[in-house]
Design a protein around this motif. Sequence first.
Motif, short mmCIF file in Angstrom:
data_model
loop_
_atom_site.label_atom_id
_atom_site.label_comp_id
_atom_site.label_asym_id
_atom_site.label_seq_id
_atom_site.Cartn_x
_atom_site.Cartn_y
_atom_site.Cartn_z
N SER A 46 -9.28 8.59 -0.57
CA SER A 46 -7.96 8.85 -1.14
C SER A 46 -7.33 10.13 -0.58
O SER A 46 -6.11 10.32 -0.66
CB SER A 46 -8.04 8.94 -2.66
OG SER A 46 -8.98 9.93 -3.06
N GLN A 47 -8.15 11.00 -0.01
CA GLN A 47 -7.63 12.25 0.55
C GLN A 47 -6.99 12.06 1.92
O GLN A 47 -6.37 12.99 2.46
CB GLN A 47 -8.76 13.29 0.65
CG GLN A 47 -9.75 13.07 1.79
CD GLN A 47 -10.80 11.99 1.50
OE1 GLN A 47 -10.70 11.28 0.49
NE2 GLN A 47 -11.79 11.88 2.37
N ILE A 48 -7.11 10.86 2.50
CA ILE A 48 -6.57 10.59 3.83
C ILE A 48 -5.33 9.69 3.70
O ILE A 48 -5.46 8.53 3.31
CB ILE A 48 -7.62 9.91 4.73
CG1 ILE A 48 -8.88 10.77 4.83
CG2 ILE A 48 -7.04 9.65 6.12
CD1 ILE A 48 -10.02 10.12 5.60
N PRO A 49 -4.13 10.20 4.00
CA PRO A 49 -2.91 9.41 3.81
C PRO A 49 -2.59 8.50 4.99
O PRO A 49 -1.46 8.44 5.47
CB PRO A 49 -1.85 10.50 3.65
CG PRO A 49 -2.33 11.60 4.53
CD PRO A 49 -3.84 11.58 4.44
N TRP A 50 -3.61 7.78 5.45
CA TRP A 50 -3.44 6.85 6.56
C TRP A 50 -4.34 5.64 6.33
O TRP A 50 -5.26 5.69 5.51
CB TRP A 50 -3.80 7.51 7.90
CG TRP A 50 -2.93 8.66 8.27
CD1 TRP A 50 -3.24 9.99 8.15
CD2 TRP A 50 -1.62 8.61 8.81
NE1 TRP A 50 -2.20 10.76 8.58
CE2 TRP A 50 -1.18 9.93 9.01
CE3 TRP A 50 -0.75 7.56 9.18
CZ2 TRP A 50 0.07 10.25 9.52
CZ3 TRP A 50 0.49 7.88 9.70
CH2 TRP A 50 0.89 9.20 9.87
N ASP A 51 -4.08 4.57 7.08
CA ASP A 51 -4.89 3.36 6.97
C ASP A 51 -6.29 3.56 7.53
O ASP A 51 -6.45 4.13 8.62
CB ASP A 51 -4.24 2.20 7.73
CG ASP A 51 -3.08 1.57 6.98
OD1 ASP A 51 -2.96 1.81 5.77
OD2 ASP A 51 -2.30 0.85 7.63
N VAL A 52 -7.29 3.05 6.80
CA VAL A 52 -8.61 2.84 7.37
C VAL A 52 -8.58 1.47 8.03
O VAL A 52 -8.24 0.47 7.40
CB VAL A 52 -9.71 2.89 6.28
CG1 VAL A 52 -11.06 2.54 6.88
CG2 VAL A 52 -9.75 4.27 5.62
N GLU A 53 -8.90 1.42 9.32
CA GLU A 53 -8.72 0.17 10.06
C GLU A 53 -10.03 -0.51 10.45
O GLU A 53 -10.02 -1.68 10.81
CB GLU A 53 -7.88 0.42 11.31
CG GLU A 53 -8.47 1.43 12.28
CD GLU A 53 -7.55 1.70 13.45
OE1 GLU A 53 -6.44 1.14 13.48
OE2 GLU A 53 -7.94 2.46 14.35
N ASP A 54 -11.13 0.22 10.41
CA ASP A 54 -12.41 -0.38 10.80
C ASP A 54 -13.53 0.45 10.19
O ASP A 54 -13.37 1.66 9.96
CB ASP A 54 -12.54 -0.40 12.32
CG ASP A 54 -13.72 -1.24 12.81
OD1 ASP A 54 -14.26 -2.02 12.00
OD2 ASP A 54 -14.10 -1.11 13.99
#
Length: 658
Positions: free
Chosen positions: A287-295
Amino acid sequence: MQLVRSLFAVILVAVFSLMPMPLAQAATVAPNENLVTEGIPAIPSALVETVNRYTEFRSAGLSSWHPTKRAMLISTRFGDVPQIHSVQFPLGARKQLTFFAEAPFGATYQPTEGNYFVFSRDVGGNEFNQNYRYDIATGDVTLLTDGRSKNSRGVWSQAGDRMAYTSTRRNGADTDLYIIDPRTPPSNRLLAEVTGGGWYPLDWSPDDRQLLVLEFLSINKSNLWLFDTTTGAKKPLTVQGQEPVAYGGGVFSKDGKGLYVISDRGSEFQRLAYLDLASNRYTDLTSQIPWDVEDFDLSDDGKRLAFVTNEDGASVLHLLETATQKTLPLPTLPLGAIASLSWHSNNQDLGLTLISARSTADVYSLNVATNTVERWTESETGGLNTATFSEPELVRWQSFDNKTISGFLYRPSARFTGKRPVVINIHGGPEGQYRPGFLGRNNFYLNELGVALLFPNVRGSSGYGKTFLKLDNGYLREDSVKDIGALLEWIATQPTLDADRILVTGGSYGGYMSLAVATHYSDRIRAAIDIVGISSFVSFLERTESYRRDLRRVEYGDERDPKMREFLLKISPLNNAEKIKKPLFVIHGQNDPRVPLNEATQIVATVRQNNIPVWSLVAKDEGHGFAKKKNVDFQFYAMVLFMQNYLLQADTADGARQ
C-alpha cells in the motif's frame, strides 16, 4: 538470422546475374513469396544496404530454470524466428534445441527432474496454440493437444506429474479446464466445463488437490476460483461489489493457508496482497507504493516474494520477506523493463529478463544472498554502438478536458539541426502501455533519418490507475483520439519539433487510432501507417474469434445493441474514410485471429476511391503482427520508403528534402 544479405537481395543477385540491367535502372529488392503488395514502389537495394545493420539485432528471454542444475532455457533467434536454447552457466554458449519454421514459446522444464520440457506453437500466427513435449535425451517432440483448438500453456502441479491448461476444443468459444500428464498424452482429461473465453489456471495447492483459476471478464473485473483437481467442483474465492475488482495473478502460500495475489481491491492501483483462505481476510502488502504491481514470484521455500512495480513506465524490482512482510535491500538495476521473474529451486537465484533503451532484452540472475547480479546472455546488436542511442524523455501535455496525458519522446541524433519531423506511435490494447525499451529497427529513424519518435499513453492505457483505464470505454472511445489532437497542439509549441511534418502509426488498437487520427486531423498530419488495425468496430466484433468476442465487447461496446451499434458505426474510420486526405499505408497478417484481414482490405479499398495514395502489405504466413524476420525486414524497408516519400519532404520551394 540472414547471414549477410536479405533473402530478397540474394534472389535478385541470382536473377539479375542472368540478364543485362539498363544503366539508368537501379537494383531493387522484391518481396518474398508470402508477401502481397499493392501500391508499394520497388524497394531500392541501396536502401536495404543502408538499413540492414539496424535489422541484425537479437534479444533473449528467460523461459525456465532447470530444477536441479544452475542452468536454464532461453528463447532467442539465430534464424527467421526465435527458438528454444539451453544455457548451462552465465554467458555460456546458447545451444539451440528447436528448429521450427514457426516460433515455439513458453518452454518450461518438468519441475522435479528436468528430463523434458513442454512448449507451445501455432501455425502462421493463427494463435491456435498446441502444446508439445520435448525429450532432452532424444530431442523427440510429442504433440500433447488435439492439433486444432486453441490451448493455453498451462501450469505444473507441485509434484511435477501433471499440467492444468485450458482449451477451446469443446465448442471453440469457452476455455474449459483440462489436466494432463505430459509423459502420457492419453491421460488428458476434461476437468471442468466453463463459460467464457477468459479462464486461466494460476497455481496448484501444495498438496495438488486444488487449482487456483482466474476468470477474466474485463481489464477492470475478474474473479478467483478454486477447483477440486479430482472432481472439477469449483467455489468462488472473491465476490464483486459495487466497484468492480480486478485480479492480476495469484499463487498459494507455502503452507497452503492463503494466497498471494495482485489486485486493485480497495485501491486505484494493482497491489500485492495476502488472502487468508480460512477467514477471507485480505491484507495489502504494498500500500505504500502508489503504482501497479505487474509481476511477482514466490520462492520455492515460500520465504521471499520478488515483485516488480511499474513506476511511470519503468520497472522497479522489490524483494519482500514473507514472515515479516518487510522489504529487503537490492542492488540498483539499469532503468528499463523487467519481465520473466523466476526463482531457481535453490531459493537464492532470481532470474529475470531486462531491456532498456541502450540494451536489447537479455537474461540476468540476481543472487539475493550476496546481492550480486550475473548476466546469462549478451545479445548482438548488428555491430551498432548502442551507447549512442537516444534515451527516452518523459513528456506531458494537457488534453481537451484538462487531464494530463504523458508519453515518451526519443530525440534524434544531435547532428540533425532544425525542427525535426515526428512519428507518433500509438500502442495497442487499448489497455496497453508504452514502456521505454530497446527500439531495435526504429533507431534507424532517429540516427539516420533525423526523425523524432513520440510514444503516447492516451487515456485507457494501463499503469496509471483504474480510473484512467476506464476513461475510453464504450461511448467515451473518441476521447482518446482527442488526446492525440491535444498532442498535435503540444508539438506545435516545441521549438525542436516540426508540427508540419507528422506521421501517425500504431498496431492493433493503435492501428485504429492511426486511422481515427487520419479522419479527425488529416489537415495536421502528413501520412498514417495502420498495422493490423480496426477499421470498423462492428465488423471487427462480428468476425474476431469467438473465444475473445465477449471480452472485447466489454471494452468497445456490444454491437448487437442498436444504440451502441449506431455509435460504433458512426465513429469507425471506415465510415469516415472520405476525411482521410493524406497517404495511408496498411499492413496486416492474413491469419490474424484478433483483427481479421477484412479490416485491412475494406479500408484500403475505400480510401483508394478517394484518389489518395494507399500502400498495402499482407503476409500470408503471419497473424496479429509480423513475427518472421524476412517479413519484418521487408515491412521495415517499405515503411522507411513511405516516410521518405511522404514525411521527410519539406515545404520548400525547391522541394529539397531536409
